[in-house]
Design a protein around this motif. Structure first.
Motif, PDB file in Angstrom:
ATOM      1  N   GLY A  81       0.831  -1.207  -0.035  1.00 58.91           N
ATOM      2  CA  GLY A  81      -0.050  -0.136  -0.001  1.00 58.91           C
ATOM      3  C   GLY A  81       0.897   1.176  -0.032  1.00 58.91           C
ATOM      4  O   GLY A  81       0.310   2.467   0.430  1.00 58.91           O
ATOM      5  N   HIS A  82       2.253   1.263  -0.508  1.00 56.07           N
ATOM      6  CA  HIS A  82       3.004   2.395  -0.469  1.00 56.07           C
ATOM      7  C   HIS A  82       2.428   3.456  -1.754  1.00 56.07           C
ATOM      8  O   HIS A  82       2.209   3.012  -2.844  1.00 56.07           O
ATOM      9  N   GLY A  83       2.403   4.577  -1.435  1.00 55.07           N
ATOM     10  CA  GLY A  83       1.915   5.671  -2.394  1.00 55.07           C
ATOM     11  C   GLY A  83       2.769   5.774  -3.489  1.00 55.07           C
ATOM     12  O   GLY A  83       2.424   6.362  -4.747  1.00 55.07           O
ATOM     13  N   TRP A  84       4.172   5.670  -3.172  1.00 51.85           N
ATOM     14  CA  TRP A  84       5.163   6.153  -4.252  1.00 51.85           C
ATOM     15  C   TRP A  84       4.989   5.337  -5.334  1.00 51.85           C
ATOM     16  O   TRP A  84       5.291   5.793  -6.737  1.00 51.85           O
ATOM     17  N   VAL A  85       4.196   4.002  -5.356  1.00 53.81           N
ATOM     18  CA  VAL A  85       4.123   3.138  -6.424  1.00 53.81           C
ATOM     19  C   VAL A  85       3.232   3.823  -7.631  1.00 53.81           C
ATOM     20  O   VAL A  85       3.017   3.353  -8.886  1.00 53.81           O
ATOM     21  N   ARG A  86       2.562   4.857  -7.089  1.00 49.66           N
ATOM     22  CA  ARG A  86       1.731   5.459  -8.102  1.00 49.66           C
ATOM     23  C   ARG A  86       2.289   6.663  -8.839  1.00 49.66           C
ATOM     24  O   ARG A  86       1.554   7.425  -9.323  1.00 49.66           O
ATOM     25  N   ASN A  87       3.431   7.010  -8.629  1.00 45.77           N
ATOM     26  CA  ASN A  87       4.147   8.137  -9.022  1.00 45.77           C
ATOM     27  C   ASN A  87       4.189   7.905 -10.567  1.00 45.77           C
ATOM     28  O   ASN A  87       5.050   7.004 -10.978  1.00 45.77           O
ATOM     29  N   TYR A 128       6.325   5.632 -15.754  1.00 44.08           N
ATOM     30  CA  TYR A 128       6.486   5.754 -17.160  1.00 44.08           C
ATOM     31  C   TYR A 128       7.910   5.745 -17.601  1.00 44.08           C
ATOM     32  O   TYR A 128       8.236   5.226 -18.710  1.00 44.08           O
ATOM     33  N   LEU A 129       8.744   6.308 -16.778  1.00 42.15           N
ATOM     34  CA  LEU A 129      10.229   6.060 -17.125  1.00 42.15           C
ATOM     35  C   LEU A 129      10.777   4.707 -17.007  1.00 42.15           C
ATOM     36  O   LEU A 129      11.349   4.217 -18.014  1.00 42.15           O
ATOM     37  N   HIS A 130      10.093   3.861 -16.092  1.00 42.41           N
ATOM     38  CA  HIS A 130      10.476   2.509 -16.118  1.00 42.41           C
ATOM     39  C   HIS A 130       9.870   1.816 -17.224  1.00 42.41           C
ATOM     40  O   HIS A 130      10.775   0.949 -17.935  1.00 42.41           O
ATOM     41  N   TRP A 189       9.296  -9.179 -19.449  1.00 45.76           N
ATOM     42  CA  TRP A 189       9.363  -8.007 -18.588  1.00 45.76           C
ATOM     43  C   TRP A 189       8.774  -6.677 -19.019  1.00 45.76           C
ATOM     44  O   TRP A 189       7.926  -6.247 -18.155  1.00 45.76           O
ATOM     45  N   THR A 190       8.634  -6.522 -20.481  1.00 48.43           N
ATOM     46  CA  THR A 190       8.015  -5.277 -20.669  1.00 48.43           C
ATOM     47  C   THR A 190       6.305  -5.740 -20.705  1.00 48.43           C
ATOM     48  O   THR A 190       5.647  -4.853 -20.233  1.00 48.43           O
ATOM     49  N   ALA A 191       5.879  -6.925 -20.991  1.00 42.49           N
ATOM     50  CA  ALA A 191       4.495  -7.400 -20.623  1.00 42.49           C
ATOM     51  C   ALA A 191       4.070  -7.178 -19.338  1.00 42.49           C
ATOM     52  O   ALA A 191       2.965  -6.594 -18.918  1.00 42.49           O
ATOM     53  N   ALA A 192       4.895  -7.757 -18.305  1.00 45.28           N
ATOM     54  CA  ALA A 192       4.741  -7.675 -16.805  1.00 45.28           C
ATOM     55  C   ALA A 192       4.688  -6.336 -16.334  1.00 45.28           C
ATOM     56  O   ALA A 192       3.820  -5.891 -15.567  1.00 45.28           O
ATOM     57  N   THR A 193       5.485  -5.262 -16.890  1.00 49.01           N
ATOM     58  CA  THR A 193       5.432  -3.725 -16.578  1.00 49.01           C
ATOM     59  C   THR A 193       4.018  -3.188 -17.000  1.00 49.01           C
ATOM     60  O   THR A 193       3.542  -2.603 -16.327  1.00 49.01           O
ATOM     61  N   PRO A 236      -2.423   1.342 -11.505  1.00 48.75           N
ATOM     62  CA  PRO A 236      -2.096   2.557 -12.094  1.00 48.75           C
ATOM     63  C   PRO A 236      -1.552   3.493 -11.589  1.00 48.75           C
ATOM     64  O   PRO A 236      -1.502   3.749 -10.458  1.00 48.75           O
ATOM     65  N   PRO A 237      -0.628   4.567 -12.339  1.00 45.82           N
ATOM     66  CA  PRO A 237      -0.105   5.576 -11.798  1.00 45.82           C
ATOM     67  C   PRO A 237      -1.398   6.690 -11.272  1.00 45.82           C
ATOM     68  O   PRO A 237      -2.269   6.580 -11.986  1.00 45.82           O
ATOM     69  N   ARG A 238      -1.120   7.615 -10.427  1.00 50.65           N
ATOM     70  CA  ARG A 238      -2.177   8.360 -10.132  1.00 50.65           C
ATOM     71  C   ARG A 238      -2.067   9.543 -11.263  1.00 50.65           C
ATOM     72  O   ARG A 238      -1.054   9.822 -11.925  1.00 50.65           O
ATOM     73  N   ARG A 239      -3.480   9.865 -11.606  1.00 53.87           N
ATOM     74  CA  ARG A 239      -3.587  11.006 -12.770  1.00 53.87           C
ATOM     75  C   ARG A 239      -3.434  12.392 -11.618  1.00 53.87           C
ATOM     76  O   ARG A 239      -3.951  12.602 -10.536  1.00 53.87           O
TER      77      ARG A 239
END
Length: 126
Positions: free
Chosen positions: A31-37, A42-44, A108-112, A120-123
Motif C-alpha cells: 500500500g505504498h503511495g510512491w508506486v503511483r508516481n 512511465y520512465l520504467h 518483462w515489458t508485458a509484466a510492466t 496504475p499511476p495516479r492522474r
C-alpha cells in the motif's frame, strides 16, 4: 576509467529495470503511495520497452557498444578492466542465445504493462 563508469551506468539502468518492477509489486502489495508516481512508472516502462525494441530489431545496446569502443574493442573478451568492472560484467552479461534475451525483455515489458494496468499511476488533479 571512462569505460568503467559507463559500465556502472549500464548496470544501474539494468538494476532500475529489474528491481524497479519488483519494488512496485512489493510497494503496491504493502500500500505504498510512491508506486503511483507517474514519472517513475512511465520512465520504467520506457526503459524496458526500449531494451525490448532494440532486441526485437537486433540492435546492440548502445551502452555496450560505447563501452566496447572505450576499451578499444576488447570489453567482451576480457580486455583490461578494473576489479569492479569484472564483477559488474559478470552480473550484467550472460551467455545464451539471443532469442532467450529477446523473450525475457518482451516478458518483462508485458509484466510492466500488466502492472501499470493493475496498479496504475495516479492522474494529476485538473
Amino acid at each position: 576509467m571512462m569505460a568503467d563508469t559507463l559500465l556502472v551506468v549500464h548496470f544501474l539502468v539494468a538494476a532500475f529495470i529489474v528491481l524497479g518492477l519488483v519494488a512496485v509489486w512489493v510497494g503496491a502489495a504493502l500500500g505504498h503511495g510512491w508506486v503511483r508516481n507517474p514519472w517513475f512508472r512511465y520512465l520504467h516502462l520506457a526503459a524496458i520497452a526500449l531494451v525490448a525494441l532494440e532486441a526485437m530489431l537486433g540492435i546492440a545496446c548502445p551502452l555496450t557498444v560505447w563501452e566496447d569502443l572505450l576499451r578499444g574493442g576488447r570489453s567482451m573478451d576480457g580486455g583490461a578492466e578494473s576489479f569492479v568492472a569484472r564483477w559488474l560484467r559478470a552480473l550484467l552479461f550472460y551467455q545464451a542465445p539471443e532469442w532467450v534475451f529477446t523473450a525475457a525483455y518482451l516478458a518483462w515489458t508485458a509484466a510492466t504493462l500488466v502492472t501499470l494496468w493493475l496498479a496504475p499511476p495516479r492522474r494529476r488533479a485538473g
